[in-house]
Design a protein around this motif. Structure first.
Motif, PDB file in Angstrom:
ATOM      1  N   PRO A  22       0.825  -1.212   0.000  1.00  0.00           N
ATOM      2  CA  PRO A  22       0.000   0.000   0.000  1.00  0.00           C
ATOM      3  C   PRO A  22       0.858   1.260   0.000  1.00  0.00           C
ATOM      4  O   PRO A  22       1.877   1.327   0.681  1.00  0.00           O
ATOM      5  CB  PRO A  22      -0.798  -0.100   1.305  1.00  0.00           C
ATOM      6  CG  PRO A  22      -0.778  -1.546   1.659  1.00  0.00           C
ATOM      7  CD  PRO A  22       0.536  -2.074   1.143  1.00  0.00           C
ATOM      8  N   GLY A  23       0.453   2.227  -0.799  1.00  0.00           N
ATOM      9  CA  GLY A  23       1.135   3.510  -0.834  1.00  0.00           C
ATOM     10  C   GLY A  23       0.633   4.414   0.267  1.00  0.00           C
ATOM     11  O   GLY A  23      -0.045   3.969   1.201  1.00  0.00           O
ATOM     12  N   GLU A  24       0.958   5.663   0.164  1.00  0.00           N
ATOM     13  CA  GLU A  24       0.490   6.667   1.118  1.00  0.00           C
ATOM     14  C   GLU A  24      -0.146   7.804   0.337  1.00  0.00           C
ATOM     15  O   GLU A  24       0.351   8.202  -0.710  1.00  0.00           O
ATOM     16  CB  GLU A  24       1.642   7.218   1.939  1.00  0.00           C
ATOM     17  CG  GLU A  24       2.267   6.207   2.873  1.00  0.00           C
ATOM     18  CD  GLU A  24       3.376   6.842   3.687  1.00  0.00           C
ATOM     19  OE1 GLU A  24       3.084   7.355   4.788  1.00  0.00           O
ATOM     20  OE2 GLU A  24       4.527   6.829   3.200  1.00  0.00           O
ATOM     21  N   MET A 122     -10.669   9.839  -4.124  1.00  0.00           N
ATOM     22  CA  MET A 122      -9.913   9.329  -2.976  1.00  0.00           C
ATOM     23  C   MET A 122     -10.481   9.859  -1.664  1.00  0.00           C
ATOM     24  O   MET A 122     -10.519   9.141  -0.664  1.00  0.00           O
ATOM     25  CB  MET A 122      -8.433   9.667  -3.114  1.00  0.00           C
ATOM     26  CG  MET A 122      -7.750   8.836  -4.191  1.00  0.00           C
ATOM     27  SD  MET A 122      -5.961   9.034  -4.233  1.00  0.00           S
ATOM     28  CE  MET A 122      -5.818  10.607  -5.041  1.00  0.00           C
ATOM     29  N   MET A 123     -10.959  11.096  -1.667  1.00  0.00           N
ATOM     30  CA  MET A 123     -11.578  11.651  -0.456  1.00  0.00           C
ATOM     31  C   MET A 123     -12.861  10.899  -0.122  1.00  0.00           C
ATOM     32  O   MET A 123     -13.163  10.644   1.044  1.00  0.00           O
ATOM     33  CB  MET A 123     -11.843  13.145  -0.643  1.00  0.00           C
ATOM     34  CG  MET A 123     -10.573  13.974  -0.654  1.00  0.00           C
ATOM     35  SD  MET A 123     -10.914  15.728  -0.889  1.00  0.00           S
ATOM     36  CE  MET A 123     -10.474  15.907  -2.626  1.00  0.00           C
ATOM     37  N   LEU A 124     -13.625  10.525  -1.157  1.00  0.00           N
ATOM     38  CA  LEU A 124     -14.840   9.733  -0.942  1.00  0.00           C
ATOM     39  C   LEU A 124     -14.478   8.354  -0.399  1.00  0.00           C
ATOM     40  O   LEU A 124     -15.099   7.875   0.553  1.00  0.00           O
ATOM     41  CB  LEU A 124     -15.638   9.618  -2.240  1.00  0.00           C
ATOM     42  CG  LEU A 124     -16.922   8.784  -2.165  1.00  0.00           C
ATOM     43  CD1 LEU A 124     -17.913   9.380  -1.152  1.00  0.00           C
ATOM     44  CD2 LEU A 124     -17.571   8.678  -3.544  1.00  0.00           C
ATOM     45  N   ILE A 125     -13.469   7.718  -0.976  1.00  0.00           N
ATOM     46  CA  ILE A 125     -13.032   6.395  -0.503  1.00  0.00           C
ATOM     47  C   ILE A 125     -12.680   6.454   0.981  1.00  0.00           C
ATOM     48  O   ILE A 125     -13.079   5.592   1.760  1.00  0.00           O
ATOM     49  CB  ILE A 125     -11.826   5.881  -1.325  1.00  0.00           C
ATOM     50  CG1 ILE A 125     -12.253   5.568  -2.767  1.00  0.00           C
ATOM     51  CG2 ILE A 125     -11.187   4.655  -0.669  1.00  0.00           C
ATOM     52  CD1 ILE A 125     -11.095   5.369  -3.726  1.00  0.00           C
ATOM     53  N   LEU A 126     -11.938   7.476   1.392  1.00  0.00           N
ATOM     54  CA  LEU A 126     -11.555   7.623   2.793  1.00  0.00           C
ATOM     55  C   LEU A 126     -12.773   7.787   3.697  1.00  0.00           C
ATOM     56  O   LEU A 126     -12.766   7.365   4.847  1.00  0.00           O
ATOM     57  CB  LEU A 126     -10.609   8.824   2.958  1.00  0.00           C
ATOM     58  CG  LEU A 126     -10.078   9.067   4.361  1.00  0.00           C
ATOM     59  CD1 LEU A 126      -9.255   7.879   4.859  1.00  0.00           C
ATOM     60  CD2 LEU A 126      -9.260  10.342   4.414  1.00  0.00           C
ATOM     61  N   SER A 127     -13.841   8.344   3.167  1.00  0.00           N
ATOM     62  CA  SER A 127     -15.011   8.706   3.970  1.00  0.00           C
ATOM     63  C   SER A 127     -16.034   7.600   4.155  1.00  0.00           C
ATOM     64  O   SER A 127     -16.839   7.662   5.073  1.00  0.00           O
ATOM     65  CB  SER A 127     -15.698   9.916   3.329  1.00  0.00           C
ATOM     66  OG  SER A 127     -14.781  10.980   3.209  1.00  0.00           O
ATOM     67  N   VAL A 128     -16.031   6.600   3.281  1.00  0.00           N
ATOM     68  CA  VAL A 128     -17.052   5.555   3.358  1.00  0.00           C
ATOM     69  C   VAL A 128     -16.637   4.429   4.294  1.00  0.00           C
ATOM     70  O   VAL A 128     -15.487   4.346   4.724  1.00  0.00           O
ATOM     71  CB  VAL A 128     -17.374   4.974   1.954  1.00  0.00           C
ATOM     72  CG1 VAL A 128     -17.974   6.040   1.045  1.00  0.00           C
ATOM     73  CG2 VAL A 128     -16.147   4.328   1.320  1.00  0.00           C
ATOM     74  N   HIS A 139      -8.996   0.142  -6.001  1.00  0.00           N
ATOM     75  CA  HIS A 139      -8.565  -0.795  -4.955  1.00  0.00           C
ATOM     76  C   HIS A 139      -7.182  -0.416  -4.420  1.00  0.00           C
ATOM     77  O   HIS A 139      -6.899  -0.590  -3.237  1.00  0.00           O
ATOM     78  CB  HIS A 139      -8.671  -2.253  -5.433  1.00  0.00           C
ATOM     79  CG  HIS A 139      -7.415  -2.933  -5.842  1.00  0.00           C
ATOM     80  ND1 HIS A 139      -6.835  -2.784  -7.086  1.00  0.00           N
ATOM     81  CD2 HIS A 139      -6.614  -3.787  -5.168  1.00  0.00           C
ATOM     82  CE1 HIS A 139      -5.746  -3.521  -7.165  1.00  0.00           C
ATOM     83  NE2 HIS A 139      -5.579  -4.133  -6.013  1.00  0.00           N
ATOM     84  N   HIS A 140      -6.320   0.149  -5.268  1.00  0.00           N
ATOM     85  CA  HIS A 140      -5.015   0.618  -4.782  1.00  0.00           C
ATOM     86  C   HIS A 140      -5.187   1.818  -3.842  1.00  0.00           C
ATOM     87  O   HIS A 140      -4.524   1.903  -2.804  1.00  0.00           O
ATOM     88  CB  HIS A 140      -4.102   0.991  -5.949  1.00  0.00           C
ATOM     89  CG  HIS A 140      -3.644  -0.180  -6.757  1.00  0.00           C
ATOM     90  ND1 HIS A 140      -2.888  -1.204  -6.233  1.00  0.00           N
ATOM     91  CD2 HIS A 140      -3.852  -0.495  -8.063  1.00  0.00           C
ATOM     92  CE1 HIS A 140      -2.634  -2.099  -7.176  1.00  0.00           C
ATOM     93  NE2 HIS A 140      -3.215  -1.689  -8.303  1.00  0.00           N
ATOM     94  N   ALA A 141      -6.089   2.728  -4.195  1.00  0.00           N
ATOM     95  CA  ALA A 141      -6.353   3.885  -3.327  1.00  0.00           C
ATOM     96  C   ALA A 141      -6.936   3.429  -1.992  1.00  0.00           C
ATOM     97  O   ALA A 141      -6.544   3.932  -0.932  1.00  0.00           O
ATOM     98  CB  ALA A 141      -7.294   4.865  -4.017  1.00  0.00           C
ATOM     99  N   ALA A 142      -7.861   2.463  -2.033  1.00  0.00           N
ATOM    100  CA  ALA A 142      -8.457   1.947  -0.786  1.00  0.00           C
ATOM    101  C   ALA A 142      -7.372   1.365   0.127  1.00  0.00           C
ATOM    102  O   ALA A 142      -7.372   1.598   1.335  1.00  0.00           O
ATOM    103  CB  ALA A 142      -9.532   0.903  -1.103  1.00  0.00           C
ATOM    104  N   ALA A 143      -6.438   0.623  -0.455  1.00  0.00           N
ATOM    105  CA  ALA A 143      -5.344   0.051   0.350  1.00  0.00           C
ATOM    106  C   ALA A 143      -4.479   1.160   0.943  1.00  0.00           C
ATOM    107  O   ALA A 143      -4.121   1.122   2.127  1.00  0.00           O
ATOM    108  CB  ALA A 143      -4.500  -0.886  -0.509  1.00  0.00           C
ATOM    109  N   ALA A 144      -4.150   2.155   0.133  1.00  0.00           N
ATOM    110  CA  ALA A 144      -3.310   3.257   0.614  1.00  0.00           C
ATOM    111  C   ALA A 144      -3.988   4.034   1.736  1.00  0.00           C
ATOM    112  O   ALA A 144      -3.318   4.577   2.612  1.00  0.00           O
ATOM    113  CB  ALA A 144      -2.974   4.189  -0.553  1.00  0.00           C
TER     114      ALA A 144
END
Length: 188
Positions: A22-24, A122-128, A139-144
């Protein structure tokens, strides 16, 4: 993975001992405000992402509108709240097209939100609460972002290479044998 160019052959030769880490992802103050807005509304939602990029691997990642709607109906019937991004058009048609590079079918009964680009998504992914998607950038963004996800892998790249241990990955190993492209990810 590396591109296989020996003998003019097109395709990919995977580096089988590679494992994605996972990235950051970091957000600025303005983005943190948008994240707060998203969390107020969507923190208990599951983000369903049927969007697929058009191109070589499209048919591997295209799980099909019928299956996405069946999954959405099942989750909704169990009381889950769902949201999907309608990045691109106004959402009038049954299928959104983003610069002719991405196809994003609109799911029945799923709340739709317009995202304004990759950072907004990515902001939406972080929020759900969690994410359901095919293998790819989401899926890469979700992991990060440390977000739980269910990832549907096509027959091209196995989760042993591009999957994350923190995600639930669906994949049928035999699909990769022979390097054949399939019409539905993981044969499900």
């Amino acid at each position: 993975y590396t591109k296989n160019i020996e003998g003019g052959k097109k395709g990919y030769n995977f580096v089988w001992d590679f494992k994605a880490a996972p990235g950051e992802i970091f957000f600025d103050k303005q983005e943190e405000g948008r994240i707060r807005e998203f969390k107020e509304k969507y923190s208990n939602h599951i983000l369903v992402n049927p969007a697929i990029k058009n191109g070589l691997c499209r048919q591997n990642k295209d799980w099909g509108l019928k299956k996405w709607n069946k999954l959405s109906r099942a989750l909704l019937s169990k009381g889950y709240s769902l949201v999907q991004s309608n990045h691109g058009n106004s959402g009038v048609s049954r299928e959104l097209r983003v610069n002719e590079t991405t196809t994003n079918p609109i799911l029945d009964g799923v709340e739709s939100i317009h995202t304004y680009g990759c950072r907004d998504m990515m902001m939406l992914i972080l929020s759900v609460r969690s994410v359901v998607t095919t293998e790819g950038s989401i899926h890469h963004a979700a992991a990060a972002l440390g977000k739980k996800a269910v990832v549907i892998f096509g027959g091209r790249v196995p989760p042993s290479i591009l999957g994350y241990d923190s995600h639930t990955n669906f994949f049928i190993d035999e699909v990769t044998m022979g390097g054949n492209l399939i019409k539905s990810p993981c044969g499900l």
